[in-house]
Design a protein around this motif. Structure first.
Motif, mmCIF file in Angstrom:
data_model
loop_
_atom_site.group_PDB
_atom_site.id
_atom_site.type_symbol
_atom_site.label_atom_id
_atom_site.label_comp_id
_atom_site.label_asym_id
_atom_site.label_seq_id
_atom_site.Cartn_x
_atom_site.Cartn_y
_atom_site.Cartn_z
ATOM 1 N N GLU A 1 0.829 -1.202 0.000
ATOM 2 C CA GLU A 1 0.000 0.000 0.000
ATOM 3 C C GLU A 1 0.866 1.257 0.000
ATOM 4 O O GLU A 1 0.567 2.241 -0.693
ATOM 5 C CB GLU A 1 -0.929 -0.003 1.220
ATOM 6 C CG GLU A 1 -1.890 1.182 1.270
ATOM 7 C CD GLU A 1 -2.739 1.317 0.017
ATOM 8 O OE1 GLU A 1 -2.973 2.472 -0.413
ATOM 9 O OE2 GLU A 1 -3.148 0.282 -0.550
ATOM 10 N N ARG B 1 2.343 1.752 -3.490
ATOM 11 C CA ARG B 1 1.321 2.253 -4.414
ATOM 12 C C ARG B 1 1.058 3.743 -4.192
ATOM 13 O O ARG B 1 0.877 4.506 -5.147
ATOM 14 C CB ARG B 1 0.025 1.461 -4.226
ATOM 15 C CG ARG B 1 0.078 0.023 -4.732
ATOM 16 C CD ARG B 1 -1.168 -0.741 -4.303
ATOM 17 N NE ARG B 1 -1.201 -2.095 -4.856
ATOM 18 C CZ ARG B 1 -2.054 -3.037 -4.472
ATOM 19 N NH1 ARG B 1 -2.955 -2.758 -3.516
ATOM 20 N NH2 ARG B 1 -2.028 -4.239 -5.017
ATOM 21 N N GLN B 2 1.041 4.165 -2.937
ATOM 22 C CA GLN B 2 0.766 5.569 -2.640
ATOM 23 C C GLN B 2 1.883 6.466 -3.164
ATOM 24 O O GLN B 2 1.622 7.543 -3.716
ATOM 25 C CB GLN B 2 0.597 5.766 -1.136
ATOM 26 C CG GLN B 2 0.189 7.183 -0.745
ATOM 27 C CD GLN B 2 -1.119 7.597 -1.380
ATOM 28 O OE1 GLN B 2 -2.142 6.932 -1.196
ATOM 29 N NE2 GLN B 2 -1.113 8.692 -2.141
ATOM 30 N N ASP C 1 1.580 9.439 -5.795
ATOM 31 C CA ASP C 1 2.050 10.792 -5.487
ATOM 32 C C ASP C 1 2.959 11.328 -6.591
ATOM 33 O O ASP C 1 2.934 12.522 -6.914
ATOM 34 C CB ASP C 1 2.825 10.801 -4.163
ATOM 35 C CG ASP C 1 1.939 10.532 -2.958
ATOM 36 O OD1 ASP C 1 0.700 10.602 -3.095
ATOM 37 O OD2 ASP C 1 2.497 10.237 -1.878
#
Length: 512
Positions: free
Chosen positions: A77, A80-81, A85
């Motif tokens: 996670e 992926r963030q 961004d």
């Protein structure tokens, strides 16, 4: 024993410098492998963790397609963030186990498996190498890192001590690590005291003390997953090569050329050592015994490909060279104006040869850029370069003074009017405790002021605006004395800003 999950303590890590496809492709071509283009490559990373390595690669290669595989939800996670961004378009992170991966992913030009092989059980190690064969493009390269013997024989007593210290402890992960560190310190102090008091006492106390010093500055995630993991299986290099061969892969070389090269030795010793080895695999294994090697980053390719050993100097054609060392200057030990010396990762080289000296000076003037071999040849002596200078540069590469790349990154050597830093480095610098990656995929310990500035170097601020930022925002909030001192006045800030930007440019963080 307690198991510390990667969700409980994520493996922070950072970019793995030697794993970048630009470097893998260059080493492959050096040994005669016609490696796939890097800019449009398909890249797979097993054990992608929080994505620091793969996101950095994807940010620098917008035309590449990247997939990361990891089985820790929290890490996936986060990766992926970060990708979201940064606005990365063709990178994804899949939450899955290596044993679940199959041919549905397609083939890849470059496969990276950093921090996986030694830290999983035997069936997963087998599957990892099988997948490297099944998913690797015909001329592709797989990068696999692992802990190795004989060096880990010296490291294991401390690991076993820390495992023993926590074997029956029911506590949160951070307390497990703290308890293991504390008990190790007490045992090592006791052993050192005994050695000092008793002639012929436990000499290995110094080995324990050295390893304790080594982990003292390492973060908890390193200690948790290196010294408290249930599985940590070092192997001999030759055994790893045999395991790869059983999976249909052959050893290409090491991602760090120093591990393949015979060091500078007295002539008699060099001849004796050379006579021991039958072939390059045996020579490298013997070198691991010489150095007490603890870690390797091996490159693999498909079996049956005819490689060129040893590489020829003309294999430098089409490659770019980046200087890794610095000239020893006045006031430094061993400085000699009559005989320039280059301090590099492999040692100190006295540049007695005028051809090599001219080439090294040209590369030094072009840093942090990598210089195409053809440009270097034209600049120094196009008539004699390939015959006289190229063999010496090849030797310097294998001794740690040069880096070879294909399709190299293009950091700027001087900050522009509105400085812009590599996007991944800006993102990392905004997070406390990270080590930002440069455009060259190298990781440096960035000084406080350049580190504080990095998140703001997005190309929208000129030098005056950045100086005011130092005075009005960065200095008042800083905990570091150097950053606070830089903000005493606008004039002071301008001087400090110039030095900070030049540091970032020299180390490859700034782009056009």
């Amino acid at each position: 024993m307690p198991v510390i999950s990667y969700d409980a303590i994520p493996y922070e890590g950072t970019a793995v410098e030697a794993s970048h496809p630009r470097r893998l492709a260059a080493i492959g071509r050096l040994f005669g492998l016609d490696t796939p283009p890097v800019a449009s490559a398909r890249i797979l990373e097993f054990g992608s963790a929080i994505g620091e390595n793969l996101n950095a690669i994807a940010a620098g290669l917008p035309g590449a397609a990247c997939i990361g595989i990891d089985n820790a939800p929290r890490q996936v996670e986060f990766a992926r963030q970060v990708a979201a961004d940064l606005g990365l378009q063709d990178v994804r992170f899949d939450l899955r186990d290596i044993l679940e991966v199959g041919p549905e992913l397609g083939t890849f030009d470059y496969i990276i498996a950093h921090g996986v092989y030694s830290w999983v059980e035997a069936p997963v190690r087998d599957r990892l190498l099988t997948l490297c064969r099944e998913l690797l493009a015909p001329n592709g390269i797989a990068f696999v890192s692992y802990n190795c013997y004989p060096g880990w024989f010296l490291r294991q007593p401390l690991r076993e001590l820390m495992v023993f210290a926590t074997r029956n402890l029911d506590a949160p992960p951070d307390r497990l690590v703290a308890h293991a560190r504390a008990m190790a310190e007490i045992v090592v102090r006791t052993s050192l005291d005994l050695e000092a008091r008793l002639p012929g006492g436990p000499l290995y106390a110094r080995v324990l003390a050295r390893e304790l010093d080594f982990i003292a500055d390492r973060p908890d995630d390193y200690v948790a997953h290196e010294h408290l993991e249930p599985t940590n299986t070092p192997v001999f290099f030759a055994d790893f090569v045999g395991h790869a061969a059983a999976a249909g892969l052959q050893y290409l070389g090491d991602a760090w050329p120093l591990r393949m090269a015979l060091p500078d030795l007295a002539p008699g010793i060099a001849r004796e050592f050379a006579s021991l080895a039958r072939g390059h695999i045996e020579r490298e294994q013997l070198l691991d015994f010489v150095h007490g090697r603890t870690f390797r980053e091996s490159l693999l390719c498909s079996e049956g490909i005819q490689l060129v050993r040893p590489p020829r100097p003309d294999a430098l054609r089409g490659l770019s060279l980046r200087l890794l060392g610095d000239f020893i200057g006045p006031g430094e030990e061993r400085f000699d104006p009559a005989l320039p010396k280059l301090a590099h990762p492999g040692g100190i080289l006295a540049l007695r040869d005028p051809d090599l000296l001219e080439a090294v000076r040209y590369l030094a003037d072009r840093r942090p850029a990598a210089v195409p071999a053809e440009e270097l040849a034209a600049a120094v002596d196009p008539r004699r370069f390939w015959e006289r200078t190229a063999p010496k540069l090849l030797r310097l590469f294998f001794h740690g003074g040069l880096q070879l790349e294909v399709e190299p990154a293009s950091p700027v050597s001087r900050p522009g009017p509105r400085p812009r830093a590599f996007a991944m480095a800006r993102h990392q610098a905004a997070r406390e405790g990270t080590m930002p990656v440069a455009l060259t995929h190298a990781v440096h310990e960035v000084p406080p002021l350049p580190l504080a500035l990095l998140p703001y170097l997005d190309g929208t601020r000129d030098h005056d605006q950045l100086a005011r930022l130092i005075v009005e925002e960065l200095a008042p909030a800083a905990r570091d004395d150097a950053v606070r001192a830089a903000g005493v006045s606008f004039a002071t800030a301008r001087v400090a800003l110039a030095a900070a930007l030049q540091w970032l440019a020299r180390h490859g963080y700034l782009e056009a």
